[in-house]
Design an enzyme around this catalytic site. Structure first.
Site, short mmCIF file in Angstrom:
data_model
loop_
_atom_site.label_atom_id
_atom_site.label_comp_id
_atom_site.label_asym_id
_atom_site.label_seq_id
_atom_site.Cartn_x
_atom_site.Cartn_y
_atom_site.Cartn_z
N LYS A 5 23.14 19.47 48.60
CA LYS A 5 21.44 19.51 48.09
C LYS A 5 22.23 20.05 47.00
O LYS A 5 22.55 21.82 47.34
CB LYS A 5 20.66 20.00 48.18
CG LYS A 5 19.25 19.44 47.35
CD LYS A 5 18.10 19.59 48.35
CE LYS A 5 16.90 19.09 47.78
NZ LYS A 5 16.99 17.51 47.71
N LYS B 51 30.97 13.39 64.57
CA LYS B 51 29.70 12.67 65.66
C LYS B 51 29.82 11.51 65.60
O LYS B 51 30.58 10.15 66.58
CB LYS B 51 29.00 13.13 65.97
CG LYS B 51 29.09 14.94 66.83
CD LYS B 51 27.82 15.31 67.09
CE LYS B 51 27.68 16.88 67.14
NZ LYS B 51 28.25 16.11 69.00
N GLU C 129 30.00 1.09 58.31
CA GLU C 129 30.80 0.48 57.82
C GLU C 129 31.72 2.09 57.03
O GLU C 129 32.26 1.55 56.77
CB GLU C 129 30.09 -0.60 56.69
CG GLU C 129 29.75 -1.41 57.27
CD GLU C 129 30.95 -2.17 57.55
OE1 GLU C 129 32.12 -2.34 56.34
OE2 GLU C 129 31.09 -3.49 57.91
N GLU D 297 20.23 15.66 57.54
CA GLU D 297 19.28 15.31 57.30
C GLU D 297 20.28 13.89 57.58
O GLU D 297 21.11 13.59 56.74
CB GLU D 297 18.30 14.88 55.80
CG GLU D 297 17.91 13.73 55.58
CD GLU D 297 17.22 13.34 54.97
OE1 GLU D 297 16.08 13.14 55.00
OE2 GLU D 297 17.76 13.18 53.58
N SER E 239 18.51 21.42 42.58
CA SER E 239 17.74 21.03 43.25
C SER E 239 16.85 21.31 44.30
O SER E 239 15.97 20.65 44.34
CB SER E 239 18.25 19.48 43.75
OG SER E 239 18.58 18.76 43.25
N LYS F 267 8.29 2.01 52.91
CA LYS F 267 7.75 2.11 52.31
C LYS F 267 7.29 1.04 51.13
O LYS F 267 7.73 0.36 50.63
CB LYS F 267 8.49 3.36 51.02
CG LYS F 267 8.91 4.72 51.87
CD LYS F 267 9.56 5.27 51.44
CE LYS F 267 10.03 7.11 52.01
NZ LYS F 267 10.22 8.26 51.19
N ARG G 228 24.71 9.76 55.38
CA ARG G 228 23.98 8.45 55.45
C ARG G 228 25.63 7.92 56.26
O ARG G 228 26.31 7.45 55.48
CB ARG G 228 24.33 8.38 53.79
CG ARG G 228 23.14 7.17 54.02
CD ARG G 228 23.33 6.34 52.15
NE ARG G 228 22.47 7.78 51.34
CZ ARG G 228 21.59 7.78 50.32
NH1 ARG G 228 23.34 7.85 49.71
NH2 ARG G 228 21.24 8.56 49.69
N LYS H 96 13.05 22.02 44.03
CA LYS H 96 12.32 21.76 45.11
C LYS H 96 11.25 23.46 45.92
O LYS H 96 9.65 23.76 47.03
CB LYS H 96 13.11 21.71 46.59
CG LYS H 96 11.69 20.36 47.54
CD LYS H 96 13.28 20.19 48.67
CE LYS H 96 12.25 19.76 50.05
NZ LYS H 96 12.52 18.39 50.45
N GLU I 180 17.96 0.96 43.34
CA GLU I 180 16.08 1.26 42.95
C GLU I 180 16.27 2.29 42.60
O GLU I 180 15.68 2.83 41.67
CB GLU I 180 15.71 1.21 44.21
CG GLU I 180 13.96 1.03 44.13
CD GLU I 180 13.55 2.70 43.96
OE1 GLU I 180 12.32 2.91 43.56
OE2 GLU I 180 14.36 3.30 45.08
#
Length: 225
Positions: free
Chosen positions: A67, A42, A60, A161, A71, A134, A99, A75, A176
Protein backbone atom coordinates in the site's frame (compact mmCIF):
# COMPACT_ATOMS: atom_id res chain seq x y z
CA UNK A 1 8.54 2.39 17.63
CA UNK A 2 7.95 6.06 18.31
CA UNK A 3 4.57 7.56 17.39
CA UNK A 4 4.45 9.80 14.37
CA UNK A 5 4.01 13.53 14.89
CA UNK A 6 0.53 13.90 13.41
CA UNK A 7 0.53 17.67 13.71
CA UNK A 8 3.59 17.91 11.44
CA UNK A 9 2.16 15.44 8.90
CA UNK A 10 -1.13 17.32 8.86
CA UNK A 11 0.65 20.60 8.03
CA UNK A 12 2.68 19.14 5.18
CA UNK A 13 1.69 19.98 1.61
CA UNK A 14 2.45 16.39 0.60
CA UNK A 15 2.09 14.30 3.78
CA UNK A 16 2.77 11.05 1.93
CA UNK A 17 6.27 12.30 0.99
CA UNK A 18 6.94 13.36 4.57
CA UNK A 19 5.78 9.98 5.86
CA UNK A 20 7.94 8.08 3.37
CA UNK A 21 11.06 9.86 4.63
CA UNK A 22 10.52 8.86 8.27
CA UNK A 23 12.76 5.97 9.33
CA UNK A 24 10.19 4.18 11.55
CA UNK A 25 7.76 4.13 8.65
CA UNK A 26 10.47 2.96 6.26
CA UNK A 27 11.33 0.13 8.64
CA UNK A 28 7.69 -0.88 8.91
CA UNK A 29 7.30 -1.01 5.12
CA UNK A 30 10.43 -3.18 4.95
CA UNK A 31 8.83 -5.61 7.42
CA UNK A 32 5.71 -5.79 5.25
CA UNK A 33 7.79 -6.41 2.12
CA UNK A 34 9.54 -9.27 3.90
CA UNK A 35 6.18 -10.72 4.97
CA UNK A 36 4.93 -10.54 1.36
CA UNK A 37 8.01 -12.41 0.21
CA UNK A 38 7.43 -15.10 2.83
CA UNK A 39 3.85 -15.70 1.70
CA UNK A 40 4.75 -15.53 -1.99
CA UNK A 41 7.50 -18.10 -1.48
CA UNK A 42 5.13 -20.44 0.33
CA UNK A 43 2.73 -20.40 -2.61
CA UNK A 44 5.57 -20.90 -5.10
CA UNK A 45 6.74 -23.95 -3.15
CA UNK A 46 3.20 -25.39 -3.09
CA UNK A 47 2.86 -24.81 -6.83
CA UNK A 48 6.17 -26.53 -7.49
CA UNK A 49 5.16 -29.50 -5.36
CA UNK A 50 1.89 -29.84 -7.28
CA UNK A 51 3.78 -29.71 -10.55
CA UNK A 52 5.94 -32.63 -9.46
CA UNK A 53 3.20 -34.76 -7.87
CA UNK A 54 0.26 -34.13 -10.19
CA UNK A 55 1.95 -32.88 -13.37
CA UNK A 56 0.05 -29.59 -13.33
CA UNK A 57 0.31 -26.12 -11.81
CA UNK A 58 -2.76 -24.91 -9.88
CA UNK A 59 -1.33 -21.38 -9.72
CA UNK A 60 -1.18 -19.31 -12.90
CA UNK A 61 0.52 -16.26 -11.40
CA UNK A 62 1.26 -14.45 -8.15
CA UNK A 63 1.16 -10.68 -7.73
CA UNK A 64 2.27 -8.64 -4.73
CA UNK A 65 1.61 -5.04 -3.78
CA UNK A 66 2.50 -2.72 -0.91
CA UNK A 67 0.00 0.00 0.00
CA UNK A 68 1.29 3.45 -0.92
CA UNK A 69 1.88 6.10 1.78
CA UNK A 70 -0.90 8.32 0.38
CA UNK A 71 -3.39 5.43 0.65
CA UNK A 72 -2.22 4.63 4.18
CA UNK A 73 -2.69 8.24 5.28
CA UNK A 74 -6.13 8.41 3.66
CA UNK A 75 -7.23 5.26 5.49
CA UNK A 76 -5.76 6.42 8.80
CA UNK A 77 -7.84 9.60 8.58
CA UNK A 78 -10.98 7.83 7.33
CA UNK A 79 -10.87 5.12 10.00
CA UNK A 80 -9.52 7.44 12.70
CA UNK A 81 -6.81 4.88 13.45
CA UNK A 82 -4.15 7.17 14.91
CA UNK A 83 -0.70 8.06 13.64
CA UNK A 84 1.58 5.53 15.30
CA UNK A 85 3.36 2.47 14.02
CA UNK A 86 1.56 0.36 16.61
CA UNK A 87 -1.86 1.68 15.56
CA UNK A 88 -1.10 1.00 11.89
CA UNK A 89 0.03 -2.58 12.57
CA UNK A 90 -2.93 -3.35 14.82
CA UNK A 91 -5.66 -1.81 12.64
CA UNK A 92 -4.57 -2.00 9.00
CA UNK A 93 -4.38 -5.53 7.64
CA UNK A 94 -4.17 -4.74 3.93
CA UNK A 95 -0.86 -2.90 3.72
CA UNK A 96 0.88 -5.98 2.32
CA UNK A 97 -1.09 -7.86 -0.31
CA UNK A 98 -0.53 -11.10 -2.21
CA UNK A 99 -2.88 -12.03 -5.06
CA UNK A 100 -2.84 -15.64 -6.21
CA UNK A 101 -4.41 -16.36 -9.60
CA UNK A 102 -5.50 -19.99 -9.86
CA UNK A 103 -6.49 -22.08 -12.86
CA UNK A 104 -9.72 -23.44 -11.42
CA UNK A 105 -12.09 -22.52 -8.61
CA UNK A 106 -11.37 -25.65 -6.59
CA UNK A 107 -7.65 -24.82 -6.77
CA UNK A 108 -8.41 -21.66 -4.80
CA UNK A 109 -9.66 -23.63 -1.81
CA UNK A 110 -6.92 -26.23 -2.12
CA UNK A 111 -4.17 -23.61 -2.09
CA UNK A 112 -5.80 -21.70 0.77
CA UNK A 113 -6.15 -24.87 2.86
CA UNK A 114 -2.54 -25.90 2.21
CA UNK A 115 -1.28 -22.46 3.22
CA UNK A 116 -3.32 -22.43 6.43
CA UNK A 117 -2.12 -25.93 7.36
CA UNK A 118 1.44 -24.64 7.71
CA UNK A 119 2.31 -24.37 11.38
CA UNK A 120 3.79 -20.85 11.18
CA UNK A 121 0.70 -19.34 9.50
CA UNK A 122 -2.13 -18.01 11.67
CA UNK A 123 -5.51 -17.20 10.12
CA UNK A 124 -6.73 -13.81 11.36
CA UNK A 125 -9.75 -13.35 9.10
CA UNK A 126 -11.44 -15.10 6.19
CA UNK A 127 -14.01 -13.67 3.75
CA UNK A 128 -15.37 -15.97 1.07
CA UNK A 129 -16.72 -13.76 -1.72
CA UNK A 130 -16.95 -16.80 -3.99
CA UNK A 131 -19.57 -18.56 -1.88
CA UNK A 132 -21.07 -15.17 -0.98
CA UNK A 133 -20.36 -12.68 -3.82
CA UNK A 134 -20.58 -8.94 -3.29
CA UNK A 135 -23.66 -7.19 -4.64
CA UNK A 136 -21.74 -5.97 -7.70
CA UNK A 137 -20.71 -9.53 -8.62
CA UNK A 138 -17.18 -9.46 -7.19
CA UNK A 139 -15.84 -12.90 -6.34
CA UNK A 140 -12.61 -13.81 -4.58
CA UNK A 141 -11.40 -15.59 -1.44
CA UNK A 142 -9.80 -13.18 1.02
CA UNK A 143 -7.54 -14.24 3.87
CA UNK A 144 -5.74 -12.15 6.44
CA UNK A 145 -2.81 -14.20 7.72
CA UNK A 146 -0.22 -13.63 10.40
CA UNK A 147 3.23 -14.69 9.16
CA UNK A 148 6.57 -14.53 11.00
CA UNK A 149 9.61 -12.86 9.45
CA UNK A 150 13.11 -13.52 10.73
CA UNK A 151 15.38 -10.50 10.83
CA UNK A 152 19.02 -10.28 11.86
CA UNK A 153 18.16 -9.48 15.46
CA UNK A 154 14.51 -10.37 15.96
CA UNK A 155 11.45 -12.30 14.86
CA UNK A 156 8.35 -10.29 14.00
CA UNK A 157 4.78 -11.29 13.19
CA UNK A 158 3.22 -9.34 10.32
CA UNK A 159 -0.23 -9.35 8.72
CA UNK A 160 -0.65 -10.02 5.01
CA UNK A 161 -3.84 -9.92 2.96
CA UNK A 162 -4.13 -12.83 0.52
CA UNK A 163 -6.61 -12.78 -2.34
CA UNK A 164 -7.19 -15.96 -4.33
CA UNK A 165 -9.07 -15.79 -7.66
CA UNK A 166 -9.45 -17.66 -10.90
CA UNK A 167 -8.16 -16.12 -14.13
CA UNK A 168 -11.72 -15.14 -15.04
CA UNK A 169 -12.42 -13.59 -11.63
CA UNK A 170 -9.23 -11.55 -11.87
CA UNK A 171 -10.07 -10.41 -15.41
CA UNK A 172 -13.48 -9.15 -14.24
CA UNK A 173 -12.13 -7.49 -11.07
CA UNK A 174 -9.36 -5.68 -12.96
CA UNK A 175 -11.75 -4.20 -15.53
CA UNK A 176 -14.40 -3.36 -12.92
CA UNK A 177 -11.76 -1.51 -10.90
CA UNK A 178 -10.82 0.62 -13.92
CA UNK A 179 -14.42 1.39 -14.78
CA UNK A 180 -15.33 2.25 -11.18
CA UNK A 181 -13.23 5.42 -11.26
CA UNK A 182 -14.60 6.78 -14.53
CA UNK A 183 -16.19 10.19 -13.94
CA UNK A 184 -19.47 11.67 -15.16
CA UNK A 185 -21.26 8.42 -15.93
CA UNK A 186 -24.94 9.06 -16.56
CA UNK A 187 -26.09 5.44 -16.97
CA UNK A 188 -24.30 4.04 -13.90
CA UNK A 189 -27.15 1.71 -12.92
CA UNK A 190 -27.26 0.12 -16.36
CA UNK A 191 -23.50 -0.38 -16.30
CA UNK A 192 -23.70 -1.91 -12.82
CA UNK A 193 -26.33 -4.36 -14.04
CA UNK A 194 -24.19 -5.32 -17.02
CA UNK A 195 -21.14 -5.84 -14.81
CA UNK A 196 -23.16 -8.06 -12.49
CA UNK A 197 -24.40 -10.07 -15.49
CA UNK A 198 -20.86 -10.49 -16.79
CA UNK A 199 -19.71 -11.65 -13.35
CA UNK A 200 -22.44 -14.31 -13.35
CA UNK A 201 -21.46 -15.44 -16.85
CA UNK A 202 -17.81 -15.68 -15.82
CA UNK A 203 -18.74 -17.77 -12.80
CA UNK A 204 -20.71 -20.13 -15.02
CA UNK A 205 -17.71 -20.37 -17.33
CA UNK A 206 -15.43 -21.19 -14.38
CA UNK A 207 -17.75 -24.03 -13.38
CA UNK A 208 -17.92 -25.35 -16.95
CA UNK A 209 -14.13 -25.33 -17.31
CA UNK A 210 -13.79 -27.17 -14.02
CA UNK A 211 -16.28 -29.80 -15.21
CA UNK A 212 -14.30 -30.24 -18.44
CA UNK A 213 -11.12 -30.74 -16.44
CA UNK A 214 -12.82 -33.44 -14.36
CA UNK A 215 -14.02 -35.17 -17.54
CA UNK A 216 -10.49 -35.17 -18.96
CA UNK A 217 -9.03 -36.50 -15.70
CA UNK A 218 -11.65 -39.27 -15.64
CA UNK A 219 -10.69 -40.30 -19.19
CA UNK A 220 -6.98 -40.24 -18.32
CA UNK A 221 -7.53 -42.35 -15.20
CA UNK A 222 -9.51 -44.98 -17.12
CA UNK A 223 -6.95 -45.04 -19.94
CA UNK A 224 -4.09 -45.65 -17.50
CA UNK A 225 -5.96 -48.45 -15.72
Amino acid sequence: MNPLDFSRIKDEAHPEDFLSEMKPFGDLMMYYRCAMMEVETKFKVLNEQFSTQYNRNPIESIKTRLKKPASIIEKIKRKNIGFSMKAIEENMFDIAGVRVICSFQEDIYTMADLLLQQDDIILVEKKDYIAHPKDNGYRSLHLIVDVPIFLSNEKRHMKVEVQLRTIAMDFWASLEHKLRYKKHINNSEEIADKLKHVADVITEMDCEMQDIRHMIEFIDDNTES
